[in-house]
Design an enzyme around this catalytic site. Structure first.
Site, PDB file in Angstrom:
ATOM      1  N   ASP A  89     -10.623  -0.090   0.799  1.00 11.85           N
ATOM      2  CA  ASP A  89      -9.648  -0.305  -0.269  1.00 11.85           C
ATOM      3  C   ASP A  89      -8.518  -1.270   0.084  1.00 11.85           C
ATOM      4  O   ASP A  89      -7.565  -1.410  -0.695  1.00 11.85           O
ATOM      5  CB  ASP A  89      -9.080   1.032  -0.756  1.00 11.85           C
ATOM      6  CG  ASP A  89      -8.269   1.759   0.305  1.00 11.85           C
ATOM      7  OD1 ASP A  89      -8.139   1.253   1.430  1.00 11.85           O
ATOM      8  OD2 ASP A  89      -7.755   2.861  -0.006  1.00 11.85           O
ATOM      9  N   LYS A 107       0.832  -1.206   0.000  1.00 15.49           N
ATOM     10  CA  LYS A 107       0.000   0.000   0.000  1.00 15.49           C
ATOM     11  C   LYS A 107       0.865   1.254   0.000  1.00 15.49           C
ATOM     12  O   LYS A 107       2.068   1.204  -0.194  1.00 15.49           O
ATOM     13  CB  LYS A 107      -0.948  -0.029   1.202  1.00 15.49           C
ATOM     14  CG  LYS A 107      -1.920  -1.220   1.188  1.00 15.49           C
ATOM     15  CD  LYS A 107      -2.800  -1.260  -0.055  1.00 15.49           C
ATOM     16  CE  LYS A 107      -3.868  -0.202  -0.053  1.00 15.49           C
ATOM     17  NZ  LYS A 107      -4.807  -0.348  -1.211  1.00 15.49           N
ATOM     18  N   ARG A 163      -4.084  -8.898 -15.690  1.00 16.89           N
ATOM     19  CA  ARG A 163      -3.200  -8.811 -14.537  1.00 16.89           C
ATOM     20  C   ARG A 163      -2.631 -10.187 -14.197  1.00 16.89           C
ATOM     21  O   ARG A 163      -3.347 -11.187 -14.232  1.00 16.89           O
ATOM     22  CB  ARG A 163      -3.932  -8.224 -13.340  1.00 16.89           C
ATOM     23  CG  ARG A 163      -4.256  -6.753 -13.519  1.00 16.89           C
ATOM     24  CD  ARG A 163      -5.114  -6.196 -12.407  1.00 16.89           C
ATOM     25  NE  ARG A 163      -4.438  -6.246 -11.121  1.00 16.89           N
ATOM     26  CZ  ARG A 163      -4.968  -5.766  -9.996  1.00 16.89           C
ATOM     27  NH1 ARG A 163      -6.170  -5.204 -10.019  1.00 16.89           N
ATOM     28  NH2 ARG A 163      -4.313  -5.836  -8.868  1.00 16.89           N
ATOM     29  N   HIS A 218      -1.749   3.118  -7.396  1.00 14.93           N
ATOM     30  CA  HIS A 218      -3.055   3.708  -7.738  1.00 14.93           C
ATOM     31  C   HIS A 218      -2.862   5.106  -8.335  1.00 14.93           C
ATOM     32  O   HIS A 218      -3.459   6.081  -7.889  1.00 14.93           O
ATOM     33  CB  HIS A 218      -3.967   3.757  -6.513  1.00 14.93           C
ATOM     34  CG  HIS A 218      -4.217   2.424  -5.884  1.00 14.93           C
ATOM     35  ND1 HIS A 218      -4.832   1.388  -6.552  1.00 14.93           N
ATOM     36  CD2 HIS A 218      -3.907   1.951  -4.652  1.00 14.93           C
ATOM     37  CE1 HIS A 218      -4.910   0.333  -5.766  1.00 14.93           C
ATOM     38  NE2 HIS A 218      -4.348   0.637  -4.618  1.00 14.93           N
ATOM     39  N   LEU A 250      -9.461  -4.584   1.459  1.00 12.48           N
ATOM     40  CA  LEU A 250     -10.278  -5.697   1.922  1.00 12.48           C
ATOM     41  C   LEU A 250      -9.502  -6.995   2.160  1.00 12.48           C
ATOM     42  O   LEU A 250      -9.749  -7.690   3.147  1.00 12.48           O
ATOM     43  CB  LEU A 250     -11.409  -5.960   0.919  1.00 12.48           C
ATOM     44  CG  LEU A 250     -12.643  -5.071   1.005  1.00 12.48           C
ATOM     45  CD1 LEU A 250     -13.518  -5.278  -0.227  1.00 12.48           C
ATOM     46  CD2 LEU A 250     -13.438  -5.364   2.272  1.00 12.48           C
TER      47      LEU A 250
END
Length: 348
Positions: free
Chosen positions: A298, A76, A129, A94, A300
């Site tokens: 975002d 993240k 992906r 992102h 999960l």
């Protein structure tokens, strides 16, 4: 062979790891030098990485101790400092879908001369992906939606195991028939969502690409629960608008947006403007004509950190071996970063 440095995740609720200890051992056997930072929240204790042959470094020390030739691996967002990023980073940035925070992140790389290899855009020649947490994201999102519909979802959320989460999905015949729609049912996230719903005794309606091309909005609103699990690289017409939420015929009462493209041009559910989180997993969108709640978390898969990490790591570690071999997968990823940085000048 590449040198890798796996950092501690700065987000407090992020317990996943990009590499599981068993796969770290395989990388080291393949000649990779791997350093792993200490982390009090990572699901795998640091001694398991040490036992696998990894070097161990203090939490957050990549900013001062990581060699310039190393790839910094994470999942993240990065911490706010340093403002200039000099390393080659591998994580979910992102940053390519028009998100509001994307220009600032890309400018940190531009000013420092570093590189972002965004895991979200690690794709094969057909654009599919090759590494993703999708299955467990869908499973967790659908589970939370069912629990919210039953009135048994409690906050704050806590990470769990598959067995524990599945135990909360025991079918409850007292609630009667529950209708659920999964959009993107054929993808990884969609399959995970459908498996969770099946565990809850619910047979979902499954929509794929042809169903969204000619979307029947009345049919969508006639379901109790909606799980949005689509993956798209192009804008699509919205599945719901704010006007639809006021439809007097609406039966829909819970939305689980697994995709979480809020703030992006690719958002197919522009009926909310901010994600939810572990402390407040649910937001009320409407009271009338009946209550309607949104779940849009975002990260999960971190609710199931061990299962999600092992599955992701199994796909990722072989690719990490090819970082310096001119792999087309990594080359495509690098080219996307270069195009995104180049576009910063066009936006001014």
């Amino acid at each position: 062979m590449p040198r890798l440095w796996m950092r501690h995740e700065s987000r407090r609720t992020e317990r996943r790891a990009a590499l599981a200890p068993d796969d770290a051992r395989k990388l080291i056997a393949g000649g990779v030098h791997l350093t792993v930072e200490e982390s009090p929240q990572r699901v795998f204790p640091v001694h398991e990485y040490a036992d696998a042959g990894c070097a161990i470094a203090p939490q957050g020390s990549w900013t001062s101790r990581c060699p310039a030739t190393s790839y910094v691996l994470g999942l993240k967002e990065l911490p706010d400092a340093p403002s200039e990023l000099t390393h080659r980073h591998i994580f979910f940035g992102h940053a390519y879908k028009g998100q509001a925070a994307a220009p600032r992140l890309l400018r940190r790389f531009e000013s420092g001369g570093g590189t972002l290899l965004d895991l979200e855009h690690l794709v094969d020649a057909e654009g599919h992906r090759v590494v993703a947490f999708g299955y467990w994201a869908g499973y967790a999102g659908a589970t939370l939606a069912v629990l919210q519909h039953r009135g048994t979802l409690t906050a704050p959320l806590a990470s769990s195991s598959h067995e524990e989460l599945r135990g909360q999905l025991t079918p409850d015949r007292r609630l009667g028939g529950v209708t659920t729609l999964v959009i993107g049912a054929d993808g990884r996230s969609g399959r995970g969502a459908c498996d969770a719903l099946s565990a809850a005794g619910i047979e979902p309606t499954r929509w794929g690409l042809k169903d969204t091309r000619n979307l029947d909005r009345d049919a969508l609103l006639a379901h109790d629960i909606l799980v949005n699990a689509i993956a798209t690289s192009q804008p699509v017409p919205p599945f719901l608008t704010k006007a639809d939420l006021d439809n007097e015929q609406r039966r829909l009462s819970v939305i689980a947006d697994v995709t979480c493209d809020v703030g992006s041009d690719l958002n197919a559910l522009p009926v909310y403007d901010q994600v939810t989180d572990w402390a407040t997993p649910v937001r009320r969108l409407r009271e009338d004509p009946r209550p309607l709640d949104i779940i849009a978390i975002d990260n999960l898969p971190s609710l199931l950190p061990a299962e999600a990490s092992r599955a992701f790591s199994a796909d990722l570690w072989p690719l990490l071996l090819s970082l310096r071999e001119g792999s087309e997968v990594w080359d495509r990823c690098l080219e996307m970063f270069r195009r995104a940085v180049a576009s910063l000048g066009e936006r001014g």
